[in-house]
Write a protein that holds these residues in place. Structure first.
Motif, PDB file in Angstrom:
ATOM      1  N   GLU A   1     -11.498   2.931  -0.242  1.00  0.00           N
ATOM      2  CA  GLU A   1     -10.949   3.647  -1.386  1.00  0.00           C
ATOM      3  C   GLU A   1      -9.439   3.504  -1.502  1.00  0.00           C
ATOM      4  N   THR A   2      -8.759   3.092  -0.439  1.00  0.00           N
ATOM      5  CA  THR A   2      -7.302   3.073  -0.424  1.00  0.00           C
ATOM      6  C   THR A   2      -6.758   1.822  -1.105  1.00  0.00           C
ATOM      7  N   PRO A   3      -5.892   1.964  -2.116  1.00  0.00           N
ATOM      8  CA  PRO A   3      -5.364   0.784  -2.820  1.00  0.00           C
ATOM      9  C   PRO A   3      -4.435  -0.042  -1.935  1.00  0.00           C
ATOM     10  N   LEU A   4      -4.293  -1.322  -2.296  1.00  0.00           N
ATOM     11  CA  LEU A   4      -3.421  -2.210  -1.526  1.00  0.00           C
ATOM     12  C   LEU A   4      -1.984  -1.699  -1.483  1.00  0.00           C
ATOM     13  N   SER A   5      -1.539  -1.075  -2.569  1.00  0.00           N
ATOM     14  CA  SER A   5      -0.164  -0.567  -2.597  1.00  0.00           C
ATOM     15  C   SER A   5       0.073   0.455  -1.494  1.00  0.00           C
ATOM     16  N   THR A   6      -0.948   1.245  -1.167  1.00  0.00           N
ATOM     17  CA  THR A   6      -0.807   2.226  -0.094  1.00  0.00           C
ATOM     18  C   THR A   6      -0.749   1.542   1.263  1.00  0.00           C
ATOM     19  N   TRP A   7      -1.585   0.522   1.470  1.00  0.00           N
ATOM     20  CA  TRP A   7      -1.530  -0.241   2.721  1.00  0.00           C
ATOM     21  C   TRP A   7      -0.121  -0.797   2.931  1.00  0.00           C
TER      22      TRP A   7
ATOM     23  N   LEU B   1       1.288  -8.956  -4.146  1.00  0.00           N
ATOM     24  CA  LEU B   1       2.684  -9.286  -4.433  1.00  0.00           C
ATOM     25  C   LEU B   1       3.369  -8.143  -5.185  1.00  0.00           C
ATOM     26  N   CYS B   2       2.651  -7.515  -6.100  1.00  0.00           N
ATOM     27  CA  CYS B   2       3.212  -6.358  -6.814  1.00  0.00           C
ATOM     28  C   CYS B   2       3.504  -5.221  -5.842  1.00  0.00           C
ATOM     29  N   ALA B   3       2.609  -5.025  -4.880  1.00  0.00           N
ATOM     30  CA  ALA B   3       2.800  -3.956  -3.904  1.00  0.00           C
ATOM     31  C   ALA B   3       4.011  -4.218  -3.007  1.00  0.00           C
ATOM     32  N   LEU B   4       4.279  -5.480  -2.718  1.00  0.00           N
ATOM     33  CA  LEU B   4       5.416  -5.835  -1.857  1.00  0.00           C
ATOM     34  C   LEU B   4       6.752  -5.689  -2.568  1.00  0.00           C
ATOM     35  N   GLU B   5       6.748  -5.831  -3.877  1.00  0.00           N
ATOM     36  CA  GLU B   5       7.989  -5.788  -4.653  1.00  0.00           C
ATOM     37  C   GLU B   5       8.722  -4.472  -4.412  1.00  0.00           C
TER      38      GLU B   5
END
Length: 253
Positions: A143-149, A176-180
């Motif tokens: 359930e956890t989005p990549l942005s949270t990871w 890549l969006c999460a890393l930004e």
């Protein structure tokens, strides 16, 4: 039938490590081995694995680099217990905590690590069909989005520390969006089944406070030839060294 009958004891890296994992449900394959190979850890450093499962990635890293201090986070108690058991079986300095990465224990939140590694669930919950096996379902479509990871990893990294992840290629834009704005010096390596085939996986590395330009690494080609032509293994020579001998998979810099 006892609980032990539901487990298999599997060899990785040609028997350098042995890992207990369930005969049914989520079972580790080559992905955590590639993740460990791509992690540029050195002896004496600290490593945090988010979602460690039965501990295969951390233990493969332990087999290649002596003297690491390993910490695993796993939300499923069954897999966390397996990971701790496997660490003891393989003589690894590894502590496994049962926790949701969105609510880490205080002692973990108070620490920083030289490396954070992760093999997050490959499928988005809204776009996938739930598995009948709960453990496999959580491992493959949590359930956890990549942005949270990525956010949790960034917070736990020491200055100049590295995040290394493996993920499905079609999730690369999300990653890549999460890393930004969180981590820099991003590098991406596609993992292709064969020459001329579309990549199925990507290895991604990023660095805390990194300032280097984005880099697209040469792809890792898993198998020889353009197609599967005979029974048996057809791994490329460099891939065999990773899977059998525990060789590293170095980045360009």
């Amino acid at each position: 039938m006892s609980a032990e009958d539901d487990l298999s004891r599997d060899a990785f890296l040609d028997g350098q490590i042995h890992v207990f994992q369930p005969k049914r449900g989520y079972r580790a394959g080559v992905d955590p081995v590639l993740l460990a190979a791509a992690t540029p850890a050195r002896s004496g450093q600290t490593v945090l694995e988010l979602g460690c499962g039965a501990g295969v990635a951390s233990l493969c890293l332990h087999a290649r680099v002596a003297g690491l201090s390993l910490t695993g986070i796993e939300v499923q108690p069954f897999y966390a217990a397996l990971a701790q058991r496997n660490a003891v079986e393989n003589g690894a300095d590894m502590t496994v905590c049962i926790a949701d990465l969105r609510d880490l224990p205080h002692d973990i939140r108070a620490r920083s690590f030289d490396h954070v590694i992760a093999n997050p669930p490959y499928y988005e919950r809204a776009r996938s069909t739930a598995s009948e096996d709960e453990g496999r379902d959580i491992a493959l479509a949590g359930e956890t989005p990549l942005s949270t990871w990525v956010d949790v990893a960034a917070r736990r990294l020491a200055p100049k520390g590295y995040l290394t992840m493996i993920q499905k290629a079609d999730r690369l834009p999300d990653l890549l969006c999460a890393l930004e704005g969180r981590l820099g010096s991003v590098r991406v390596r596609a993992v292709q089944p064969r020459v001329g085939r579309v990549a199925e996986l990507v290895l991604v590395q990023a660095r805390k406070s990194g300032r280097a330009a984005f880099a697209l690494e040469p792809p890792l080609i898993m198998h020889q030839g353009l197609r599967h032509e005979r029974d048996g293994e057809s791994y490329a020579e460099n891939v065999l060294k990773i899977l059998r001998s525990g060789a590293d998979l170095p980045w360009s810099r």
